[in-house]
Design a protein around this motif. Structure first.
Motif, PDB file in Angstrom:
ATOM      1  N   GLU A  46       1.063  -1.126  -0.340  1.00 41.61           N
ATOM      2  CA  GLU A  46       0.001   0.113   0.054  1.00 41.61           C
ATOM      3  C   GLU A  46       0.799   0.925   0.109  1.00 41.61           C
ATOM      4  OE1 GLU A  46      -2.288   0.530   3.797  1.00 41.61           O
ATOM      5  OE2 GLU A  46      -3.355   2.399   2.993  1.00 41.61           O
ATOM      6  N   HIS A  88      -1.091   6.871   0.597  1.00 40.12           N
ATOM      7  CA  HIS A  88      -2.292   6.200   1.848  1.00 40.12           C
ATOM      8  C   HIS A  88      -2.677   8.181   2.277  1.00 40.12           C
ATOM      9  CE1 HIS A  88      -5.357   6.759   5.137  1.00 40.12           C
ATOM     10  NE2 HIS A  88      -5.685   5.512   4.452  1.00 40.12           N
ATOM     11  N   GLU A  93     -10.065   6.478  -2.317  1.00 38.97           N
ATOM     12  CA  GLU A  93     -10.336   6.875  -1.043  1.00 38.97           C
ATOM     13  C   GLU A  93     -10.446   8.866  -1.416  1.00 38.97           C
ATOM     14  OE1 GLU A  93      -9.473   3.995   1.902  1.00 38.97           O
ATOM     15  OE2 GLU A  93      -6.869   4.714   1.595  1.00 38.97           O
ATOM     16  N   ALA A 146     -13.785  11.888   3.204  1.00 38.67           N
ATOM     17  CA  ALA A 146     -14.832  10.294   3.223  1.00 38.67           C
ATOM     18  C   ALA A 146     -13.808   9.129   4.632  1.00 38.67           C
ATOM     19  CB  ALA A 146     -15.292   9.682   2.843  1.00 38.67           C
ATOM     20  N   GLY A 204     -12.051   8.122   7.976  1.00 35.67           N
ATOM     21  CA  GLY A 204     -12.502   8.511   9.115  1.00 35.67           C
ATOM     22  C   GLY A 204     -13.582   9.395   9.998  1.00 35.67           C
ATOM     23  N   ALA A 205     -14.600   9.087   8.743  1.00 34.27           N
ATOM     24  CA  ALA A 205     -16.327   9.374   8.944  1.00 34.27           C
ATOM     25  C   ALA A 205     -17.340   8.940   9.880  1.00 34.27           C
ATOM     26  CB  ALA A 205     -16.936  10.552   7.438  1.00 34.27           C
ATOM     27  N   GLY A 215     -12.789   4.749   2.320  1.00 37.64           N
ATOM     28  CA  GLY A 215     -13.573   5.753   3.293  1.00 37.64           C
ATOM     29  C   GLY A 215     -14.651   5.293   3.923  1.00 37.64           C
ATOM     30  N   ALA A 219     -15.982   2.434   4.371  1.00 36.53           N
ATOM     31  CA  ALA A 219     -16.289   1.577   3.747  1.00 36.53           C
ATOM     32  C   ALA A 219     -17.264   0.431   4.932  1.00 36.53           C
ATOM     33  CB  ALA A 219     -15.755   0.995   3.028  1.00 36.53           C
ATOM     34  N   PHE A 240     -12.079  -1.007   0.371  1.00 37.83           N
ATOM     35  CA  PHE A 240     -10.897  -1.056   0.908  1.00 37.83           C
ATOM     36  C   PHE A 240     -11.309  -1.040   2.268  1.00 37.83           C
ATOM     37  CE2 PHE A 240      -6.389   1.073   1.449  1.00 37.83           C
ATOM     38  CZ  PHE A 240      -5.498   0.089   2.202  1.00 37.83           C
ATOM     39  N   LEU A 241     -11.379  -2.351   3.418  1.00 36.88           N
ATOM     40  CA  LEU A 241     -12.179  -1.484   4.700  1.00 36.88           C
ATOM     41  C   LEU A 241     -10.848  -1.207   5.724  1.00 36.88           C
ATOM     42  CD1 LEU A 241     -14.214  -4.635   5.434  1.00 36.88           C
ATOM     43  CD2 LEU A 241     -14.463  -1.874   4.401  1.00 36.88           C
ATOM     44  N   GLY A 242     -11.593   0.166   6.696  1.00 37.53           N
ATOM     45  CA  GLY A 242     -10.503   0.326   8.028  1.00 37.53           C
ATOM     46  C   GLY A 242     -11.558  -0.007   8.620  1.00 37.53           C
ATOM     47  N   ARG A 243     -12.144   1.429   9.609  1.00 35.08           N
ATOM     48  CA  ARG A 243     -12.661   1.277  11.063  1.00 35.08           C
ATOM     49  C   ARG A 243     -14.280   0.273  11.164  1.00 35.08           C
ATOM     50  NH1 ARG A 243     -14.810   5.868  11.876  1.00 35.08           N
ATOM     51  NH2 ARG A 243     -14.829   6.298   9.290  1.00 35.08           N
TER      52      ARG A 243
END
Ligand SMILES: O=C(CO)COP(=O)(O)O
Length: 238
Positions: free
Chosen positions: A85, A88, A157, A161, A163-164, A199, A201, A217-220
């Protein structure tokens, strides 16, 4: 840096356990996990008997030499990392990473047989055309630096968006990504170019994007293995 080493281990274990119940999901969807550098080798070991790929969140653009503190892409490839990656939004904002850095890192990933996963996206919410223009230079820089026949993943990303509470609107995302696909530097490639959305997602999103996106692409909202798995099921059935 959301997870401790112990939590990363537990997360990957739980995910592998969930996937063992329906391994056919991995026939239809390519899955990757991108942990921190410290846990990367243990994640590679945990995923050894699965089709899930391990990636790194960043790497340096030189393979070896006097670059104390940097992480070698050559060593990452050696230990089983398959995706790098780069670019970012946080690397760009906090560490001053430029399109030129991202391009050199993408070249380093490709040179070492790994897939560059290039994060792109506009900084402020606005019109589709403005977003595409901002992404254009990010994409062009990278595409000029990697061989035409290598695979590239673009993670679109929108910075606003990340961390929203909610992702960007589906219609907006699909329109931006449609225009990114028509950029000359993308059109003329021989290698696969996949475009993911990231973002905020999570579950419930892919259904709205599936006409125009290759994945998420997943984060939290992927930090709970059950939610990650649910999202995977939705993508597989789309
Ligand atoms: O930055 C992201 C993935 O790289 C997205 O993070 P969130 O899904 O937590 O907003």
């Amino acid at each position: 840096m959301y997870f401790s080493a112990a939590r990363t281990r537990q997360y990957v274990d739980e995910l592998v356990q969930l996937l063992s119940k329906s391994p056919e999901l991995l026939d239809d969807v390519d899955v990757f996990i991108i942990p921190d550098h410290i846990t990367l080798t243990s994640v590679v070991a945990q995923l050894k008997r699965t089709k899930i790929l391990t990636g790194a969140q960043d790497a340096f653009y030189e393979d070896s030499g006097a670059y104390t503190g940097e992480v070698s892409p050559q060593v990452l490839a050696e230990v089983g990392c398959r995706i790098i990656e780069l670019g970012h939004a946080e690397r760009r904002r906090i560490f001053g990473e430029t399109d030129e850095d991202a391009a050199k890192k993408a070249a380093a990933a490709a040179r070492n047989g790994m897939i560059p996963l290039v994060c792109i996206g506009e900084r402020t919410q606005g019109q589709v055309t403005i977003a595409v223009e901002e992404c254009r230079s990010q994409v062009e820089a990278v595409m000029a630096a990697v061989p035409d026949d290598t695979e590239v993943i673009l993670a679109y990303e929108p910075v606003w968006a990340i961390g929203a509470k909610e992702p960007a609107g589906a219609e907006y995302v699909v329109n931006v990504v449609r225009d990114i696909r028509t950029l000359d530097c993308v059109q003329r490639r021989k290698g696969i170019t996949r475009i993911l959305y990231g973002g905020s997602a999570g579950p419930g999103l892919f259904e709205k994007l599936k006409g125009g996106l290759d994945g998420l692409f997943l984060g939290r909202f992927g930090h709970d293995p059950a939610q990650f798995y649910k999202t995977l099921q939705e993508i597989a059935s789309a």
